[in-house]
Scaffold this motif. Structure first.
Motif, mmCIF file in Angstrom:
data_model
loop_
_atom_site.group_PDB
_atom_site.id
_atom_site.type_symbol
_atom_site.label_atom_id
_atom_site.label_comp_id
_atom_site.label_asym_id
_atom_site.label_seq_id
_atom_site.Cartn_x
_atom_site.Cartn_y
_atom_site.Cartn_z
ATOM 1 N N SER A 69 0.788 -1.422 0.105
ATOM 2 C CA SER A 69 -0.107 0.017 -0.112
ATOM 3 C C SER A 69 0.792 1.220 -0.049
ATOM 4 C CB SER A 69 -1.015 0.096 1.325
ATOM 5 O OG SER A 69 -0.173 -0.183 2.492
ATOM 6 N N ILE A 70 1.837 1.352 0.822
ATOM 7 C CA ILE A 70 2.599 2.409 0.941
ATOM 8 C C ILE A 70 3.465 2.684 -0.542
ATOM 9 C CG2 ILE A 70 4.843 3.617 1.985
ATOM 10 C CD1 ILE A 70 3.422 2.300 4.677
ATOM 11 N N ALA A 71 3.982 1.659 -0.950
ATOM 12 C CA ALA A 71 4.741 1.606 -2.018
ATOM 13 C C ALA A 71 4.019 2.128 -3.314
ATOM 14 C CB ALA A 71 5.492 0.315 -2.589
ATOM 15 N N THR A 72 2.658 1.651 -3.402
ATOM 16 C CA THR A 72 1.944 2.055 -4.600
ATOM 17 C C THR A 72 1.385 3.670 -4.427
ATOM 18 O OG1 THR A 72 1.061 -0.052 -4.559
ATOM 19 C CG2 THR A 72 -0.105 1.416 -5.824
ATOM 20 N N LEU A 73 1.121 4.002 -3.165
ATOM 21 C CA LEU A 73 0.814 5.372 -2.925
ATOM 22 C C LEU A 73 1.845 6.273 -3.328
ATOM 23 C CD1 LEU A 73 -1.192 7.222 -1.604
ATOM 24 C CD2 LEU A 73 -0.132 6.771 0.535
ATOM 25 N N ARG A 74 3.031 6.130 -2.947
ATOM 26 C CA ARG A 74 4.202 6.852 -3.288
ATOM 27 C C ARG A 74 4.379 6.900 -4.766
ATOM 28 N NH1 ARG A 74 8.907 4.727 0.981
ATOM 29 N NH2 ARG A 74 8.182 5.882 2.728
ATOM 30 N N GLU A 75 3.969 6.200 -5.623
ATOM 31 C CA GLU A 75 4.059 6.266 -6.916
ATOM 32 C C GLU A 75 3.046 7.412 -7.393
ATOM 33 O OE1 GLU A 75 6.397 4.731 -8.552
ATOM 34 O OE2 GLU A 75 5.742 2.992 -9.361
ATOM 35 N N ARG A 76 1.753 7.636 -6.824
ATOM 36 C CA ARG A 76 0.928 8.572 -6.916
ATOM 37 C C ARG A 76 1.270 9.942 -6.211
ATOM 38 N NH1 ARG A 76 -3.671 6.468 -4.612
ATOM 39 N NH2 ARG A 76 -4.158 8.218 -3.348
ATOM 40 N N ARG A 77 1.730 9.761 -5.441
ATOM 41 C CA ARG A 77 2.280 10.917 -4.629
ATOM 42 C C ARG A 77 3.378 11.664 -5.500
ATOM 43 N NH1 ARG A 77 0.732 12.950 -0.011
ATOM 44 N NH2 ARG A 77 2.727 13.707 0.754
ATOM 45 N N SER A 78 4.313 11.139 -5.923
ATOM 46 C CA SER A 78 5.321 11.539 -6.387
ATOM 47 C C SER A 78 5.146 11.818 -7.817
ATOM 48 C CB SER A 78 6.376 10.533 -6.592
ATOM 49 O OG SER A 78 6.179 9.300 -7.271
ATOM 50 N N GLY A 79 3.902 11.712 -8.400
ATOM 51 C CA GLY A 79 3.826 11.971 -9.744
ATOM 52 C C GLY A 79 3.929 11.074 -10.904
ATOM 53 N N THR A 80 4.550 9.711 -10.262
ATOM 54 C CA THR A 80 5.072 9.061 -11.367
ATOM 55 C C THR A 80 3.970 8.151 -11.998
ATOM 56 O OG1 THR A 80 7.194 8.444 -9.831
ATOM 57 C CG2 THR A 80 6.417 6.682 -11.794
ATOM 58 N N LEU A 81 3.016 8.136 -11.223
ATOM 59 C CA LEU A 81 1.600 7.146 -11.912
ATOM 60 C C LEU A 81 1.004 8.040 -12.887
ATOM 61 C CD1 LEU A 81 -0.453 5.197 -11.694
ATOM 62 C CD2 LEU A 81 -1.544 6.222 -9.925
ATOM 63 N N GLU A 82 1.095 9.511 -12.673
ATOM 64 C CA GLU A 82 0.480 10.361 -13.451
ATOM 65 C C GLU A 82 1.261 10.321 -14.817
ATOM 66 O OE1 GLU A 82 -1.558 14.957 -13.715
ATOM 67 O OE2 GLU A 82 -0.143 14.336 -12.175
ATOM 68 N N ARG A 83 2.613 10.339 -14.641
ATOM 69 C CA ARG A 83 3.374 10.298 -15.985
ATOM 70 C C ARG A 83 3.273 9.121 -16.887
ATOM 71 N NH1 ARG A 83 6.768 12.879 -12.393
ATOM 72 N NH2 ARG A 83 8.108 10.897 -12.033
ATOM 73 N N LEU A 84 2.986 7.748 -15.921
ATOM 74 C CA LEU A 84 2.881 6.640 -16.643
ATOM 75 C C LEU A 84 1.376 6.575 -17.318
ATOM 76 C CD1 LEU A 84 4.406 4.327 -13.803
ATOM 77 C CD2 LEU A 84 5.567 4.632 -16.004
ATOM 78 N N LEU A 85 0.539 7.123 -16.701
ATOM 79 C CA LEU A 85 -0.909 6.935 -17.246
ATOM 80 C C LEU A 85 -0.885 7.747 -18.432
ATOM 81 C CD1 LEU A 85 -3.193 6.486 -14.239
ATOM 82 C CD2 LEU A 85 -2.236 4.667 -15.777
ATOM 83 N N SER A 86 -0.057 8.717 -18.686
ATOM 84 C CA SER A 86 -0.137 9.678 -19.884
ATOM 85 C C SER A 86 0.511 8.903 -21.068
ATOM 86 C CB SER A 86 0.736 11.083 -19.560
ATOM 87 O OG SER A 86 2.255 10.652 -19.532
ATOM 88 N N SER A 151 -4.550 1.577 -1.026
ATOM 89 C CA SER A 151 -3.707 2.569 -1.603
ATOM 90 C C SER A 151 -4.554 3.301 -2.462
ATOM 91 C CB SER A 151 -2.408 2.072 -2.306
ATOM 92 O OG SER A 151 -2.892 1.341 -3.524
ATOM 93 N N ALA A 152 -5.709 2.834 -3.025
ATOM 94 C CA ALA A 152 -6.361 3.680 -4.407
ATOM 95 C C ALA A 152 -6.984 4.549 -3.207
ATOM 96 C CB ALA A 152 -7.378 2.476 -4.776
ATOM 97 N N PHE A 153 -7.372 4.483 -2.307
ATOM 98 C CA PHE A 153 -8.348 5.296 -1.442
ATOM 99 C C PHE A 153 -7.595 6.249 -0.487
ATOM 100 C CE2 PHE A 153 -11.010 1.865 -2.408
ATOM 101 C CZ PHE A 153 -12.205 2.420 -2.714
ATOM 102 N N ALA A 154 -6.301 5.953 -0.012
ATOM 103 C CA ALA A 154 -5.605 6.745 0.813
ATOM 104 C C ALA A 154 -4.942 7.668 0.151
ATOM 105 C CB ALA A 154 -4.519 6.020 1.442
ATOM 106 N N ARG A 155 -4.506 9.101 0.752
ATOM 107 C CA ARG A 155 -3.995 10.304 0.442
ATOM 108 C C ARG A 155 -2.540 10.241 0.832
ATOM 109 N NH1 ARG A 155 -8.113 15.162 0.114
ATOM 110 N NH2 ARG A 155 -9.718 14.265 -1.288
ATOM 111 N N THR A 156 -2.173 9.876 2.022
ATOM 112 C CA THR A 156 -0.991 9.926 2.459
ATOM 113 C C THR A 156 -0.443 8.547 3.210
ATOM 114 O OG1 THR A 156 -1.877 10.605 4.855
ATOM 115 C CG2 THR A 156 -1.408 12.177 3.123
#
Length: 244
Positions: A69-86, A151-156
């Protein structure tokens, strides 16, 4: 969703973890150390033979939930997920890639934990050691899937920890570790029937004591598998591109 993108995501995650010795230690070593500590506490009694299978279910489940959960959340918080999904990468590719990567780690973790419990701590297994291993792997995968869902629901990262009283602690309390589930109050026993960790603990204890048929254990595995698939599907649907 394509297999090549899923495998690429899984490879990227494994490459990141390979350069993080603390995470590797947490995943592979810590569950075995905790099992060993419990065995040491009850070294002059027969208690560990009764609760040992439940410990094999408990510690890998908790560790996989937290790390995933923490590893996946960090991908989203760091902006990595947004870049990947682009790029041509869907949410399903991302979630399945993570599930595959941490699933492979769960197999390694389970192999170490089960081997340590049986051959170092002296946990007696009357049933099939391979069936015990299969249930333990399914249990660790369950922790992974629920971690992806959280991780899909958590913000931090703190919110991930807050999910533990909701998703993890009730399963520990009602899973049959402290008292057999059939001795719980009727309402709590009914609730425990809907909690996936209960099935993992029941199956591990049954295999250890060789008290149930293989078909009965496989039935428990199917329930756990349904929870794993359901959690991954819901997690992929609800995953946000980034944390607001």
């Amino acid at each position: 969703m394509t297999l090549s993108r899923t495998f690429t995501t899984a490879g990227r995650v494994l490459a990141q973890i390979r350069h993080d010795p603390r995470t590797i230690g947490l995943l592979v070593v810590v569950p075995s150390l905790l099992i060993g500590l419990v065995a040491w506490i009850f070294t002059d009694t027969d208690v560990f033979s009764g609760i040992g299978p439940a410990m094999i279910a408990l510690f890998p489940f908790i560790v996989m939930f937290l790390v995933t959960s923490i590893a996946t959340l960090r991908e989203r918080r760091s902006g990595t997920l947004e870049r990947l999904l682009s790029m041509p990468l869907g949410k399903g590719d991302f979630i399945l890639g993570y599930a595959l990567a941490f699933g492979l780690l769960a197999v390694v973790q389970t192999a170490v934990a089960v081997s340590f419990a049986v051959w170092v701590c002296g946990l007696e297994i009357s049933g099939s050691i391979w069936l015990l291993f299969a249930v333990a792997v399914a249990d660790a995968l369950l922790g992974t899937a629920l971690g992806l869902l959280a991780s899909a629901f958590a913000r931090t990262e703190f919110q991930v920890v807050q999910f533990m009283p909701v998703l993890v602690f009730p399963q520990i309390l009602l899973g049959g570790i402290f008292i057999p589930r059939d001795q719980l109050p009727a309402v709590l026993e009914a609730i425990s029937e809907w909690l996936p960790l209960s099935y993992a603990i029941d199956a591990l204890q049954a295999v250890a004591a060789d008290s149930e048929s293989t078909a009965w254990v496989v039935g428990k595995l199917l329930v756990i598998g349904a929870w794993i698939v359901g959690s991954i599907v819901v997690g992929s649907i609800t995953l946000r591109r980034r944390t607001p």
